[in-house]
Design a protein around this motif. Structure first.
Motif, mmCIF file in Angstrom:
data_model
loop_
_atom_site.group_PDB
_atom_site.id
_atom_site.type_symbol
_atom_site.label_atom_id
_atom_site.label_comp_id
_atom_site.label_asym_id
_atom_site.label_seq_id
_atom_site.Cartn_x
_atom_site.Cartn_y
_atom_site.Cartn_z
ATOM 1 N N TYR A 253 0.698 -1.116 -0.124
ATOM 2 C CA TYR A 253 0.035 -0.080 0.150
ATOM 3 C C TYR A 253 0.705 1.418 0.173
ATOM 4 O O TYR A 253 0.765 2.092 -0.727
ATOM 5 C CB TYR A 253 -1.032 -0.131 1.289
ATOM 6 C CG TYR A 253 -1.919 1.346 1.247
ATOM 7 C CD1 TYR A 253 -2.839 1.663 0.485
ATOM 8 C CD2 TYR A 253 -1.375 2.059 2.351
ATOM 9 C CE1 TYR A 253 -3.456 2.636 0.697
ATOM 10 C CE2 TYR A 253 -2.392 3.143 2.612
ATOM 11 C CZ TYR A 253 -3.231 3.530 1.656
ATOM 12 O OH TYR A 253 -4.189 4.362 1.893
ATOM 13 N N ASP A 254 1.902 1.245 0.759
ATOM 14 C CA ASP A 254 2.624 2.404 0.847
ATOM 15 C C ASP A 254 3.577 2.672 -0.600
ATOM 16 O O ASP A 254 3.590 3.754 -0.650
ATOM 17 C CB ASP A 254 3.840 2.178 1.847
ATOM 18 C CG ASP A 254 3.314 2.217 3.390
ATOM 19 O OD1 ASP A 254 2.169 2.619 3.479
ATOM 20 O OD2 ASP A 254 3.815 1.713 4.294
ATOM 21 N N ARG B 299 2.179 7.843 -11.350
ATOM 22 C CA ARG B 299 2.410 6.441 -11.981
ATOM 23 C C ARG B 299 1.409 5.369 -11.644
ATOM 24 O O ARG B 299 1.487 4.531 -10.935
ATOM 25 C CB ARG B 299 3.931 6.142 -11.427
ATOM 26 C CG ARG B 299 5.035 6.943 -12.231
ATOM 27 C CD ARG B 299 6.431 6.172 -11.782
ATOM 28 N NE ARG B 299 6.813 5.820 -10.362
ATOM 29 C CZ ARG B 299 7.305 6.729 -9.771
ATOM 30 N NH1 ARG B 299 7.709 7.907 -10.320
ATOM 31 N NH2 ARG B 299 7.554 6.680 -8.381
ATOM 32 N N GLU B 300 0.124 5.815 -11.968
ATOM 33 C CA GLU B 300 -0.882 5.109 -11.656
ATOM 34 C C GLU B 300 -0.801 3.583 -12.099
ATOM 35 O O GLU B 300 -1.285 2.631 -11.437
ATOM 36 C CB GLU B 300 -2.245 5.859 -12.089
ATOM 37 C CG GLU B 300 -2.577 7.162 -11.505
ATOM 38 C CD GLU B 300 -1.654 8.189 -11.991
ATOM 39 O OE1 GLU B 300 -0.955 8.014 -12.971
ATOM 40 O OE2 GLU B 300 -2.163 9.277 -11.359
ATOM 41 N N ALA B 301 -0.197 3.402 -13.347
ATOM 42 C CA ALA B 301 -0.219 2.117 -13.834
ATOM 43 C C ALA B 301 0.896 1.142 -12.833
ATOM 44 O O ALA B 301 0.391 0.217 -12.786
ATOM 45 C CB ALA B 301 0.231 2.027 -15.216
ATOM 46 N N PRO C 226 -1.461 -2.454 -9.543
ATOM 47 C CA PRO C 226 -1.308 -3.901 -8.999
ATOM 48 C C PRO C 226 -0.590 -4.004 -7.701
ATOM 49 O O PRO C 226 -1.156 -4.797 -7.003
ATOM 50 C CB PRO C 226 -0.107 -4.620 -9.827
ATOM 51 C CG PRO C 226 0.570 -3.369 -10.635
ATOM 52 C CD PRO C 226 -0.394 -2.175 -10.879
ATOM 53 N N LEU C 227 -0.177 -2.922 -7.378
ATOM 54 C CA LEU C 227 0.347 -2.850 -5.580
ATOM 55 C C LEU C 227 -0.761 -2.623 -4.900
ATOM 56 O O LEU C 227 -1.109 -3.350 -3.800
ATOM 57 C CB LEU C 227 1.333 -1.828 -5.263
ATOM 58 C CG LEU C 227 2.645 -2.045 -6.043
ATOM 59 C CD1 LEU C 227 3.465 -1.062 -6.225
ATOM 60 C CD2 LEU C 227 3.187 -3.349 -5.314
ATOM 61 N N ALA D 71 -2.218 -5.304 -1.910
ATOM 62 C CA ALA D 71 -2.299 -4.731 -0.610
ATOM 63 C C ALA D 71 -3.839 -5.109 -0.385
ATOM 64 O O ALA D 71 -4.055 -5.899 0.919
ATOM 65 C CB ALA D 71 -2.230 -3.296 -0.686
ATOM 66 N N LEU D 72 -4.754 -5.129 -1.051
ATOM 67 C CA LEU D 72 -6.209 -5.493 -0.635
ATOM 68 C C LEU D 72 -6.326 -7.125 -0.521
ATOM 69 O O LEU D 72 -6.929 -7.456 0.346
ATOM 70 C CB LEU D 72 -7.079 -4.904 -1.740
ATOM 71 C CG LEU D 72 -7.413 -3.390 -1.558
ATOM 72 C CD1 LEU D 72 -7.747 -2.812 -2.904
ATOM 73 C CD2 LEU D 72 -8.151 -2.943 -0.348
ATOM 74 N N ARG D 73 -5.798 -7.698 -1.536
ATOM 75 C CA ARG D 73 -5.753 -9.180 -1.324
ATOM 76 C C ARG D 73 -5.308 -9.738 0.000
ATOM 77 O O ARG D 73 -5.785 -10.775 0.470
ATOM 78 C CB ARG D 73 -5.092 -9.761 -2.663
ATOM 79 C CG ARG D 73 -5.096 -11.304 -2.794
ATOM 80 C CD ARG D 73 -4.236 -11.920 -3.921
ATOM 81 N NE ARG D 73 -2.879 -11.638 -3.571
ATOM 82 C CZ ARG D 73 -2.211 -12.604 -2.615
ATOM 83 N NH1 ARG D 73 -2.736 -13.467 -2.125
ATOM 84 N NH2 ARG D 73 -0.933 -12.485 -2.480
#
Length: 122
Positions: free
Chosen positions: A27-28, A38-40, A44-45, A49-51
């Motif tokens: 998440y950080d 750098r949204e792309a 995936p990060l 983090a949510l997973r």
């Protein structure tokens, strides 16, 4: 949180012991990428983090920022889904206000995309 470098944040992800620590480190690093346009790289990060399982208040924020990044990178349907999930998981007034604005931007973008699609057919 003190400002950290990309290298330090990547090292924190690699060194994280256990799912909770890795979720926070991902998440950080996602926030770092997101805040540096750098949204792309952030997407995936945020997903990882949510997973792995962030605490509920942080998960709501992660979903909101993920939704924003998805909207900016051309994923409005997925963005709407994550924004809705973030809204269901928070009562934070500032986050809800952000989500209201995000919802309007996503809907405008979806309307524009639909209008362009219709225009291309005529």
């Amino acid at each position: 949180m003190p400002r950290r470098s990309r290298q330090a944040l990547e090292a924190a992800v690699a060194a994280a012991a256990g799912p909770a620590a890795r979720a926070q480190a991902c998440y950080d690093l996602a926030l770092f990428h997101d805040n540096n346009s750098r949204e792309a790289e952030a997407i995936p990060l945020y997903r990882e983090a949510l997973r792995l399982g962030l605490p509920t208040p942080v998960a709501a924020e992660a979903r909101a920022w993920l939704a924003s990044s998805l909207m900016k990178t051309g994923g409005p349907d997925d963005a709407m889904r994550h924004a809705g999930e973030a809204r269901r998981r928070t009562s934070d007034a500032a986050l809800l206000a952000f989500l209201d604005g995000l919802d309007r931007r996503i809907r405008r973008r979806m309307g524009l995309a639909a209008g362009l699609s219709r225009g291309a057919r005529t």
